[in-house]
Design a protein around this motif. Structure first.
Motif, PDB file in Angstrom:
ATOM      1  N   GLU A 404      -3.320 -13.314  73.994  1.00  0.00           N
ATOM      2  CA  GLU A 404      -4.748 -12.958  74.402  1.00  0.00           C
ATOM      3  C   GLU A 404      -4.346 -11.767  76.263  1.00  0.00           C
ATOM      4  OE1 GLU A 404      -5.505 -16.375  76.508  1.00  0.00           O
ATOM      5  OE2 GLU A 404      -7.475 -16.798  75.058  1.00  0.00           O
ATOM      6  N   ILE A 405      -3.102 -11.912  75.805  1.00  0.00           N
ATOM      7  CA  ILE A 405      -2.370 -11.582  77.423  1.00  0.00           C
ATOM      8  C   ILE A 405      -2.010  -9.284  76.497  1.00  0.00           C
ATOM      9  CG2 ILE A 405      -0.937 -11.012  78.297  1.00  0.00           C
ATOM     10  CD1 ILE A 405      -0.294 -13.886  79.474  1.00  0.00           C
ATOM     11  N   ILE A 406      -1.438 -10.000  75.277  1.00  0.00           N
ATOM     12  CA  ILE A 406      -1.107  -9.037  75.067  1.00  0.00           C
ATOM     13  C   ILE A 406      -2.171  -7.968  74.184  1.00  0.00           C
ATOM     14  CG2 ILE A 406       0.360  -7.919  72.410  1.00  0.00           C
ATOM     15  CD1 ILE A 406       2.152  -9.794  73.342  1.00  0.00           C
ATOM     16  N   SER A 407      -2.848  -8.927  73.925  1.00  0.00           N
ATOM     17  CA  SER A 407      -4.771  -7.213  73.377  1.00  0.00           C
ATOM     18  C   SER A 407      -5.197  -6.822  74.240  1.00  0.00           C
ATOM     19  CB  SER A 407      -5.009  -9.519  72.729  1.00  0.00           C
ATOM     20  OG  SER A 407      -5.697  -9.437  73.711  1.00  0.00           O
ATOM     21  N   ASN A 432      -2.323 -14.842  61.831  1.00  0.00           N
ATOM     22  CA  ASN A 432      -3.750 -15.560  61.793  1.00  0.00           C
ATOM     23  C   ASN A 432      -3.889 -15.933  62.820  1.00  0.00           C
ATOM     24  OD1 ASN A 432      -3.225 -15.300  58.975  1.00  0.00           O
ATOM     25  ND2 ASN A 432      -2.583 -17.662  58.178  1.00  0.00           N
ATOM     26  N   THR A 433      -3.365 -16.600  63.913  1.00  0.00           N
ATOM     27  CA  THR A 433      -3.326 -16.674  65.346  1.00  0.00           C
ATOM     28  C   THR A 433      -3.612 -15.933  66.166  1.00  0.00           C
ATOM     29  OG1 THR A 433      -1.735 -18.324  65.081  1.00  0.00           O
ATOM     30  CG2 THR A 433      -2.834 -18.091  67.582  1.00  0.00           C
ATOM     31  N   TRP A 434      -3.486 -14.831  65.847  1.00  0.00           N
ATOM     32  CA  TRP A 434      -3.920 -13.758  66.565  1.00  0.00           C
ATOM     33  C   TRP A 434      -4.847 -12.443  66.217  1.00  0.00           C
ATOM     34  CZ3 TRP A 434       0.688 -11.217  69.059  1.00  0.00           C
ATOM     35  CH2 TRP A 434       2.050 -11.874  70.529  1.00  0.00           C
ATOM     36  N   SER A 435      -5.494 -12.569  64.814  1.00  0.00           N
ATOM     37  CA  SER A 435      -6.575 -11.832  64.122  1.00  0.00           C
ATOM     38  C   SER A 435      -7.606 -11.944  65.252  1.00  0.00           C
ATOM     39  CB  SER A 435      -6.453 -12.474  62.577  1.00  0.00           C
ATOM     40  OG  SER A 435      -7.275 -14.055  62.885  1.00  0.00           O
ATOM     41  N   SER A 436      -8.274 -12.487  65.590  1.00  0.00           N
ATOM     42  CA  SER A 436      -9.686 -12.724  65.774  1.00  0.00           C
ATOM     43  C   SER A 436      -9.307 -12.566  67.958  1.00  0.00           C
ATOM     44  CB  SER A 436     -10.123 -14.007  66.532  1.00  0.00           C
ATOM     45  OG  SER A 436      -9.337 -14.869  66.817  1.00  0.00           O
ATOM     46  N   ILE A 437      -8.181 -12.196  68.727  1.00  0.00           N
ATOM     47  CA  ILE A 437      -8.036 -11.811  69.772  1.00  0.00           C
ATOM     48  C   ILE A 437      -7.419 -10.327  69.847  1.00  0.00           C
ATOM     49  CG2 ILE A 437      -6.176 -11.902  71.588  1.00  0.00           C
ATOM     50  CD1 ILE A 437      -5.928 -15.004  70.230  1.00  0.00           C
ATOM     51  N   CYS A 438      -6.491  -9.932  68.210  1.00  0.00           N
ATOM     52  CA  CYS A 438      -6.014  -8.866  68.546  1.00  0.00           C
ATOM     53  C   CYS A 438      -6.519  -7.775  67.421  1.00  0.00           C
ATOM     54  CB  CYS A 438      -4.556  -8.198  68.539  1.00  0.00           C
ATOM     55  SG  CYS A 438      -3.293  -9.285  69.859  1.00  0.00           S
TER      56      CYS A 438
END
Length: 485
Positions: A404-407, A432-438
């Motif tokens: 969330e921070i990197i995005s 997979n974990t970040w696909s909806s964030i980034c």
């Protein structure tokens, strides 16, 4: 000296293994059994909690019994050291490096013990910024080996990777007659292997929620672990803390009659407040920052630090507080040596620039706290068309929070994974974990491929940030053929 009641119940130490005088190092060799590679292979046979996939506390392993017995067999070399002991959740390595640099420039022979390492284990143990030599590592491990085997056969169990390096550092610094030894805590404080010292000054950097499975899930619990480096009557250089953490530290310091020393004009992190001036190199790229620091006895104006970011300003102020503690105890540290120590400090893997077109920056940020600091530093210090993050994350980290921070800063993320580390997350898990964030995230199975791919797809005006793990930074430094020599 920090006492451990259980030690009195341990089995007697065989006289044949006790060392009552410094070990003698012969520069021409005199190594009976081990060369450098064999010495490293021997150490790596022992438990390495830094790389363990089961990175959680077990009473059998986390105690001071083994390290105390090990050092006793070696003649307690740590008792011959003037130690500056540095703990905290973030910035303790940078803070320790700055303190050591100042002391070296003040004319003191200064040891520095830190972990983990980037390129070579020799980084963990250095004197006046010179790494311990391969021959010296081999010599000391060869000499320590019988003692290590004796302790490992005791009821306290097999010694750890970190305990061996701790004993090596203490022995090396004592034998070399260092004036000071700046010692970074490995993990926590209370049960860390370094917490057998009687320091001349303790230092506590900012405390955050990290290693919660080991240290506790609240600021109060974590601060309680860190505060145990505070010793009776020993001054404490203290960073700004959140109220819950500060309350714990103040209570422990008061109970132990340990005065707290802080800088006077610290500026809290605020996007609308600029506390430092960025210094640019001939290419117009930031290479250092200048800021003012005031204590009860000194005012340092426009002190230069070649480490970028507000978090390094924080670390610099804590280092000044530690120097103030030492000056109050009568040690002579001139203003000039403080300025020189700051200006010439070298601490790699922290917003380290290894290429300039496009700009490639490496940073060992590995928690949500440190990632927030890194992203802020990138936004505030660099100009770029777009920024690409290459990341590898360990299993014990808060993956969602880091994403969330990197995005909020990244235009593109490349997830990868460092080699030969059982703690590392697969690149696909990050994706997979970040696909909806980034919105734009891809994977590369190796850091080398990730770097090559990003260099081929970016323009000279872009910025590539390699982060998420100190092990990733080390692997990428090797890709760029970078070393200390």
């Amino acid at each position: 000296m920090f006492s451990v009641g259980a030690i009195s119940e341990s089995r007697p130490i065989p006289a044949i293994f006790r060392v009552d005088r410094p070990l003698e190092f012969a520069p021409t060799g005199n190594i009976k059994n081990l060369d450098y590679k064999s010495a490293l292979a021997y150490i790596e046979k022992f438990i390495d909690y830094e790389r363990s996939p089961d990175f959680s506390r077990q009473a059998r392993f986390y105690n001071l019994n083994r390290i105390s017995q090990l050092l006793d067999l070696l003649g307690n070399p740590h008792d011959r050291l003037k130690v500056v002991h540095v703990a905290g959740s973030k910035g303790k390595g940078s803070t320790a490096a700055i303190i050591a640099s100042v002391l070296t420039h003040a004319g003191y022979k200064t040891g520095l013990f830190t972990s983990p390492h980037l390129i070579t284990p020799r980084e963990r143990c250095r004197i006046d910024d010179e790494l311990i030599s391969e021959a010296e590592v081999a010599f000391y491990i060869d000499k320590l080996k019988p003692v290590i085997e004796t302790v490992s056969a005791s009821e306290f169990g097999r010694v750890s990777f970190f305990e061996i390096y701790t004993a090596l550092a203490f022995t090396y610094f004592a034998d070399k007659a260092t004036d000071f030894a700046v010692i970074e805590v490995g993990l926590g404080g209370r049960l860390d292997a370094t917490n057998v010292v009687s320091p001349v000054t303790s230092v506590i950097t900012p405390i955050g929620l990290e290693h919660t499975a080991i240290l506790g899930e609240t600021y109060t619990e974590i601060a309680s672990e860190k505060a145990e480096i505070i010793k009776q009557g020993c001054p404490v250089a203290l960073a700004p803390q959140l109220p819950d953490a500060r309350a714990v530290i103040e209570k422990v310091a008061s109970e132990r009659n340990a005065p707290i020393v802080e800088v006077k004009n610290f500026v809290e992190q605020d996007p609308d407040i600029s506390v430092s001036q960025v210094i640019l190199n001939s290419e117009g790229i930031p290479e250092a920052q200048q800021f003012d620091v005031e204590t009860n006895s000194e005012c340092y104006s426009e002190i230069t630090l070649p480490l970028l970011g507000h978090h390094q300003y924080v670390n610099g102020t804590i280092a000044i507080a530690a120097i103030e503690c030492l000056k109050q105890k009568g040690y002579i540290i001139s203003r000039d040596s403080v300025y020189a120590g700051f200006k010439n400090v070298q601490w790699h893997g922290r917003i380290q620039q290894v290429m300039f077109s496009p700009l490639v920056v490496l940073d060992g940020a590995h928690s949500s706290i440190s990632m927030e600091a890194l992203c802020r530093a990138i936004r505030e210090n660099f100009c770029y068309a777009q920024v690409i993050f290459i990341v590898s994350i360990m299993k014990d980290k808060d993956l969602t929070a880091i994403g969330e921070i990197i995005s909020k800063t990244a235009d593109h993320v490349i997830a990868t994974q460092v080699s030969d580390n059982p703690r590392v997350l697969p690149a696909e898990t990050i994706q997979n974990t970040w696909s909806s964030i980034c919105p734009k995230i891809t994977t590369c199975q190796t850091p080398e491929k990730a770097i090559t791919t990003s260099l081929l797809s970016t323009s000279p005006a872009d910025l590539i940030c390699v982060t998420g793990s100190i092990y990733l930074v080390g692997q990428v430094l090797k890709f760029f053929n970078w070393d200390y020599e």
